[in-house]
Design a protein around this motif. Structure first.
Motif, PDB file in Angstrom:
ATOM      1  N   THR A 193      63.634 -21.221  30.742  1.00  0.00           N
ATOM      2  CA  THR A 193      63.319 -22.218  31.780  1.00  0.00           C
ATOM      3  C   THR A 193      63.213 -23.606  31.157  1.00  0.00           C
ATOM      4  N   CYS A 222      65.620 -26.717  31.512  1.00  0.00           N
ATOM      5  CA  CYS A 222      64.994 -27.939  32.037  1.00  0.00           C
ATOM      6  C   CYS A 222      65.338 -29.141  31.149  1.00  0.00           C
ATOM      7  N   PHE A 281      67.635 -34.673  36.621  1.00  0.00           N
ATOM      8  CA  PHE A 281      66.436 -34.534  37.449  1.00  0.00           C
ATOM      9  C   PHE A 281      66.167 -35.824  38.234  1.00  0.00           C
ATOM     10  N   TRP A 315      60.514 -28.514  40.492  1.00  0.00           N
ATOM     11  CA  TRP A 315      61.841 -28.347  39.890  1.00  0.00           C
ATOM     12  C   TRP A 315      61.795 -27.245  38.822  1.00  0.00           C
ATOM     13  N   LEU A 316      60.738 -27.298  38.005  1.00  0.00           N
ATOM     14  CA  LEU A 316      60.566 -26.276  36.971  1.00  0.00           C
ATOM     15  C   LEU A 316      60.412 -24.893  37.590  1.00  0.00           C
TER      16      LEU A 316
END
Lengths: 180, 173
Positions: A55, A59, A66, A75-76
């Motif tokens: 993740t 990210c 983003f 979002w994460l």
């Protein structure tokens, strides 16, 4: 939808310019929340760690894309949710409750009842179907709104509401006495 | 009111979406119905407990693994290389100051390249002019100025090299 706070936006900008300190700070801010969420979904410490790791890698690699007018945590969670679903699809694993992370024996006697109750809740949570569990965690633990959850999971608000109501009822039944 | 309707209102309360009118109806019913009041209490307790659930963390060293995978650690490798190069530079400066070998080599190079001789002569004029301006203390310790100048330049070299490599590492990541 809440947008990323100024502090987070600054950290993101620094992380984008290769500042290791900013990356460390973002990791420290969110790894517990993401890991707890993933762990409660997959119920396996090592799998949860791998998914959390992926993740954050995903990210940071996609950080430039983003949109800072949106909440960073959501979002994460979206990334973590997608990776968790991939994991379920790949492994088709059964939910297996691991009790090695239960509170230790050094708890104060006065806290015992509270801890026991939390363990009971955690255990009940693990018995819910994955989507219901996810909804309960995102709504009650992470305190996201229906709209935000809808964006994270890409499912309609009405479905979320119906399933959450059912999940809450089921959770209460698993923890306490069922209502006649 | 039916229990089904009450449960709908309880769910609305937990969603934080109950209107004052419905809240009034719910409160009135809960005050009169012990069973529903108990159910409401249990629902509130179980959802409130969710907020206090234990937070789990990955193994120590998780951050380092992520940072290493991202390649941000390369900056440290470059910095180490910079320090090693600067150390080499310093050693070379000391060697040049105290060993006769570089002077011999310089002589050979100078005879091969007349332009270098001219440059050396011009530089010597500048250096001798500066030397005459220095204080007697510095003049007396003129033999030590070579290594001192070398050391100063080495520090500057370390600083500039470190900064350059840091920028390079940032660009790469």
């Amino acid at each position: 939808m809440r947008k990323a706070p100024a502090e987070i936006r600054t950290l993101i900008q620094k992380a984008l310019s290769g500042d290791e300190g900013a990356c460390q700070r973002l990791l420290n801010l969110y790894k517990g929340r993401i890991f707890s969420y993933v762990y409660r979904m997959v119920r396996n410490y090592h799998d949860a760690e791998d998914i959390t790791f992926d993740t954050f890698i995903k990210c940071f690699n996609a950080l430039a894309t983003f949109d800072t007018s949106r909440p960073f945590a959501a979002w994460l969670f979206t990334i973590a949710h997608n990776l968790t679903m991939d994991h379920f699809r790949k492994n088709r694993i059964e939910v297996d409750y691991i009790d090695e992370f239960h509170p230790g024996d050094d708890d104060l006697a006065g806290d015992y009842e509270k801890k026991r109750k939390l363990e009971q809740i955690d255990l009940a949570l693990s018995q819910l179907p994955p989507l219901d569990r996810e909804l309960v965690i995102l709504f009650h633990k992470e305190e996201y709104s229906y709209q935000e959850i809808s964006e994270i999971l890409t499912i309609p608000v009405t479905t979320i509401k119906t399933r959450l109501h059912r999940a809450r009822r089921k959770l209460r039944d698993l923890v306490g006495k069922p209502k006649e | 009111m039916k229990h089904r309707e009450i449960e709908r209102l309880i769910q609305k309360t937990l969603d934080g979406e109950i209107c004052p009118r419905d809240k009034g109806r719910l409160d009135k019913h809960l005050a009169a119905c012990r069973e529903c009041a108990e159910f409401f209490g249990e629902m509130v307790d179980s959802t409130a407990a969710l907020r206090k659930l234990t937070e789990f963390y990955p193994q120590p060293g998780f951050n380092d693994r992520v940072i290493s995978r991202l390649g941000l650690r390369r900056r440290f490798a470059w910095a180490k290389a910079g320090i090693a190069l600067a150390g080499g530079w310093l050693a070379a400066a000391i060697f040049a100051a105290y060993s006769p070998l570089p002077a011999e080599l310089l002589g050979k190079i100078a005879t091969s390249f007349p332009a270098l001789v001219r440059f050396y002569d011009n530089a010597a004029i500048v250096v001798s002019s500066l030397t005459s301006l220095l204080t007697p203390v510095v003049k007396n310790s003129i033999d030590a100025t070579g290594p001192v100048i070398g050391a100063v330049f080495s520090v500057l070299f370390i600083y500039i090299l470190g900064k350059t490599l840091q920028k390079e590492a940032k660009c790469r990541t």
